[in-house]
Write a protein that holds these residues in place. Structure first.
Motif, PDB file in Angstrom:
ATOM      1  N   UNK A 290       0.810  -1.226   0.000  1.00  0.00           N
ATOM      2  CA  UNK A 290       0.000   0.000   0.000  1.00  0.00           C
ATOM      3  C   UNK A 290       0.838   1.269   0.000  1.00  0.00           C
ATOM      4  N   UNK A 291       2.061   1.199  -0.486  1.00  0.00           N
ATOM      5  CA  UNK A 291       2.878   2.402  -0.602  1.00  0.00           C
ATOM      6  C   UNK A 291       2.233   3.373  -1.579  1.00  0.00           C
ATOM      7  N   UNK A 292       2.423   4.661  -1.344  1.00  0.00           N
ATOM      8  CA  UNK A 292       1.945   5.658  -2.286  1.00  0.00           C
ATOM      9  C   UNK A 292       2.849   5.661  -3.519  1.00  0.00           C
ATOM     10  N   UNK A 293       2.395   6.304  -4.561  1.00  0.00           N
ATOM     11  CA  UNK A 293       3.234   6.442  -5.758  1.00  0.00           C
ATOM     12  C   UNK A 293       4.519   7.173  -5.423  1.00  0.00           C
ATOM     13  N   UNK A 294       4.411   8.197  -4.579  1.00  0.00           N
ATOM     14  CA  UNK A 294       5.601   8.958  -4.195  1.00  0.00           C
ATOM     15  C   UNK A 294       6.614   8.073  -3.467  1.00  0.00           C
ATOM     16  N   UNK A 295       6.120   7.235  -2.573  1.00  0.00           N
ATOM     17  CA  UNK A 295       7.011   6.339  -1.845  1.00  0.00           C
ATOM     18  C   UNK A 295       7.651   5.310  -2.772  1.00  0.00           C
ATOM     19  N   UNK A 296       6.875   4.769  -3.697  1.00  0.00           N
ATOM     20  CA  UNK A 296       7.404   3.776  -4.632  1.00  0.00           C
ATOM     21  C   UNK A 296       8.504   4.379  -5.499  1.00  0.00           C
ATOM     22  N   UNK A 297       8.301   5.598  -5.947  1.00  0.00           N
ATOM     23  CA  UNK A 297       9.299   6.255  -6.794  1.00  0.00           C
ATOM     24  C   UNK A 297      10.563   6.581  -6.012  1.00  0.00           C
ATOM     25  N   UNK A 298      10.420   6.998  -4.772  1.00  0.00           N
ATOM     26  CA  UNK A 298      11.606   7.250  -3.961  1.00  0.00           C
ATOM     27  C   UNK A 298      12.373   5.966  -3.698  1.00  0.00           C
ATOM     28  N   UNK A 299      11.659   4.866  -3.530  1.00  0.00           N
ATOM     29  CA  UNK A 299      12.325   3.576  -3.343  1.00  0.00           C
ATOM     30  C   UNK A 299      13.090   3.174  -4.609  1.00  0.00           C
ATOM     31  N   UNK A 300      12.598   3.566  -5.767  1.00  0.00           N
ATOM     32  CA  UNK A 300      13.316   3.293  -7.006  1.00  0.00           C
ATOM     33  C   UNK A 300      14.625   4.066  -7.072  1.00  0.00           C
ATOM     34  N   UNK A 301      14.605   5.306  -6.622  1.00  0.00           N
ATOM     35  CA  UNK A 301      15.843   6.088  -6.548  1.00  0.00           C
ATOM     36  C   UNK A 301      16.830   5.414  -5.596  1.00  0.00           C
ATOM     37  N   UNK A 302      16.336   5.002  -4.437  1.00  0.00           N
ATOM     38  CA  UNK A 302      17.187   4.323  -3.458  1.00  0.00           C
ATOM     39  C   UNK A 302      17.784   3.049  -4.043  1.00  0.00           C
ATOM     40  N   UNK A 303      16.966   2.281  -4.747  1.00  0.00           N
ATOM     41  CA  UNK A 303      17.447   1.047  -5.368  1.00  0.00           C
ATOM     42  C   UNK A 303      18.539   1.346  -6.392  1.00  0.00           C
ATOM     43  N   UNK A 304      18.336   2.330  -7.237  1.00  0.00           N
ATOM     44  CA  UNK A 304      19.332   2.663  -8.262  1.00  0.00           C
ATOM     45  C   UNK A 304      20.643   3.119  -7.628  1.00  0.00           C
ATOM     46  N   UNK A 305      20.554   3.917  -6.589  1.00  0.00           N
ATOM     47  CA  UNK A 305      21.770   4.403  -5.925  1.00  0.00           C
ATOM     48  C   UNK A 305      22.539   3.258  -5.276  1.00  0.00           C
TER      49      UNK A 305
ATOM     50  N   UNK B 165      13.293  -8.036  -9.013  1.00  0.00           N
ATOM     51  CA  UNK B 165      12.897  -8.459  -7.674  1.00  0.00           C
ATOM     52  C   UNK B 165      11.724  -7.602  -7.240  1.00  0.00           C
ATOM     53  N   UNK B 166      10.569  -8.219  -7.030  1.00  0.00           N
ATOM     54  CA  UNK B 166       9.337  -7.465  -6.819  1.00  0.00           C
ATOM     55  C   UNK B 166       9.021  -7.192  -5.354  1.00  0.00           C
ATOM     56  N   UNK B 167       9.646  -7.875  -4.435  1.00  0.00           N
ATOM     57  CA  UNK B 167       9.262  -7.660  -3.034  1.00  0.00           C
ATOM     58  C   UNK B 167       9.854  -8.730  -2.137  1.00  0.00           C
ATOM     59  N   UNK B 168       9.196  -9.026  -1.016  1.00  0.00           N
ATOM     60  CA  UNK B 168       7.832  -8.698  -0.624  1.00  0.00           C
ATOM     61  C   UNK B 168       7.658  -7.307  -0.010  1.00  0.00           C
ATOM     62  N   UNK B 169       8.750  -6.674   0.366  1.00  0.00           N
ATOM     63  CA  UNK B 169       8.699  -5.287   0.802  1.00  0.00           C
ATOM     64  C   UNK B 169       9.988  -4.642   0.335  1.00  0.00           C
ATOM     65  N   UNK B 170      10.086  -3.331   0.489  1.00  0.00           N
ATOM     66  CA  UNK B 170      11.232  -2.616  -0.072  1.00  0.00           C
ATOM     67  C   UNK B 170      12.549  -2.990   0.609  1.00  0.00           C
ATOM     68  N   UNK B 171      12.509  -3.223   1.913  1.00  0.00           N
ATOM     69  CA  UNK B 171      13.730  -3.581   2.620  1.00  0.00           C
ATOM     70  C   UNK B 171      14.268  -4.922   2.140  1.00  0.00           C
ATOM     71  N   UNK B 172      13.387  -5.903   2.013  1.00  0.00           N
ATOM     72  CA  UNK B 172      13.842  -7.223   1.583  1.00  0.00           C
ATOM     73  C   UNK B 172      14.168  -7.243   0.086  1.00  0.00           C
ATOM     74  N   UNK B 173      13.514  -6.383  -0.687  1.00  0.00           N
ATOM     75  CA  UNK B 173      13.897  -6.250  -2.091  1.00  0.00           C
ATOM     76  C   UNK B 173      15.339  -5.749  -2.195  1.00  0.00           C
ATOM     77  N   UNK B 174      15.662  -4.726  -1.430  1.00  0.00           N
ATOM     78  CA  UNK B 174      17.013  -4.185  -1.445  1.00  0.00           C
ATOM     79  C   UNK B 174      18.022  -5.220  -0.940  1.00  0.00           C
ATOM     80  N   UNK B 175      17.653  -5.936   0.119  1.00  0.00           N
ATOM     81  CA  UNK B 175      18.537  -6.974   0.645  1.00  0.00           C
ATOM     82  C   UNK B 175      18.834  -8.050  -0.396  1.00  0.00           C
TER      83      UNK B 175
END
Length: 341
Positions: free
Chosen positions: A25-40, A317-327
């Motif tokens: 249930x992340x907002x679009x803004x949160x999802x996009x910021x997570x994409x920046x974090x992932x790329x970095x 990698x789709x999930x299950x959440x942003x932390x575990x996606x990054x991990x």
């Protein structure tokens, strides 16, 4: 970090394919910021490229315009390659696509990769709202690809008058076709593009499509020999049990979401990644999604690399959440570094 990046890029070329999912249930803004974090983080861990997708009117995904997101991420990274996976060319004017990505190539010299797709990227009503008669447009895809190629090589004319896609970057961008079948492979070969096989959304293993691509490849001004990438769904965890449990959780979540949506599913060029649902009756599911420890997933990636004779892999990698996606991405990069290959 720089030493790690150098070592990875010299031996096994790993990249990120980000569908920009709205997890939990992340907002679009949160999802996009997570994409920046992932790329970095991907850049720091030595991943070679970050690609992002195009989808329309899909509530669980937050990227309808790859070129806009890539511009944002380009300003927040320094070296990682940036690509579209994929711009859905049947919807658009080739000139507009060429201008948008040449602008990106001028902003981020030597870093831009233009990936094309030929699917609608959304449901029927969104598709019609976007560009009208999609089937008519896709039937003209060869002409559109030819025009785009000519624009990127500065030899396009309209009514015998030269038209140039500006700005003209000093370093050209590379052109790729994404797909899951022989048809897309033949387009890539015919027009001298790179080919990305979407294994994570295909029942085939890619051998026939890649073979046809390599055998039919015609060199172009921007690509002299065939180049292959493979997009694969993975989920790494510290334990195999966790990876399998999380994959099952993701599959069940998507199944529930699917019941809430229309029964008519999108046939996007890059679909939401399918996962290794242990309860699934689909015998091909395990071939689409690799779940387990980094060592186990790495072994599977090596098998794909050898089978399709490529060292370029795009990991979804789709999930299950942003932390575990990054991990998941971190664990694989750490394993790669540890084995020193």
């Amino acid at each position: 970090m720089r030493r790690v990046a150098k070592r990875m890029s010299e031996t096994f070329n790993l990249g990120v394919l980000d569908l920009v999912p709205r997890l939990n249930d992340a907002t679009a803004e949160q999802a996009l910021q997570q994409s920046v974090t992932l790329a970095q983080h991907a850049e720091a861990w030595g991943y070679a490229r970050y690609w992002t997708s195009e989808h329309h009117d899909m509530a669980e995904l937050a990227s309808a315009s790859p070129e806009v997101l890539l511009s944002h991420i380009g300003a927040r990274t320094t070296t990682i390659q940036l690509g579209s996976g994929a711009v859905l060319l049947p919807h658009y004017s080739p000139l507009k696509v060429a201008e948008s990505f040449r602008l990106l190539a001028a902003l981020y010299p030597g870093r831009i990769e233009l990936g094309l797709g030929r699917a609608p990227g959304g449901g029927p009503h969104a598709t019609m709202a976007l560009s009208g008669n999609y089937l008519q447009h896709v039937s003209k895809l060869p002409e559109s690809i030819a025009a785009l190629t000519e624009l990127l090589e500065d030899r396009y004319t309209y009514e015998d008058h030269p038209v140039t896609a500006r700005p003209i970057p000093q370093l050209p961008l590379s052109l790729w076709m994404l797909g899951t079948n022989v048809k897309s492979a033949e387009f890539a070969a015919r027009f001298g593009m790179g080919y990305v096989f979407g294994q994570f959304m295909s029942d085939a293993d890619g051998t026939e499509a890649v073979r046809r691509y390599r055998e039919g490849f015609i060199p172009s001004a921007t690509m002299k020999k065939p180049e292959v990438m493979v997009a694969i769904s993975v989920l790494c965890a510290e334990s195999e049990a966790d990876a399998l449990d999380w994959s099952r959780e993701m599959a069940e979540r998507r199944k529930a979401e699917g019941k809430e949506r229309s029964t008519e599913r999108s046939t996007s060029s890059i679909e939401v990644s399918r996962t290794n649902d242990a309860a699934s009756a689909d015998p091909n599911e395990e071939a689409r999604h690799y779940a387990g420890t980094a060592e186990k997933v790495w072994d599977r990636l090596q098998q794909v690399s050898r089978k399709l004779d490529t060292d370029r892999l795009l990991l979804v990698t789709a999930g299950p959440d942003y932390e575990r996606r990054l991990d998941s991405y971190r664990l694989l990069a750490d394993y790669k570094t540890a084995i020193g290959k």
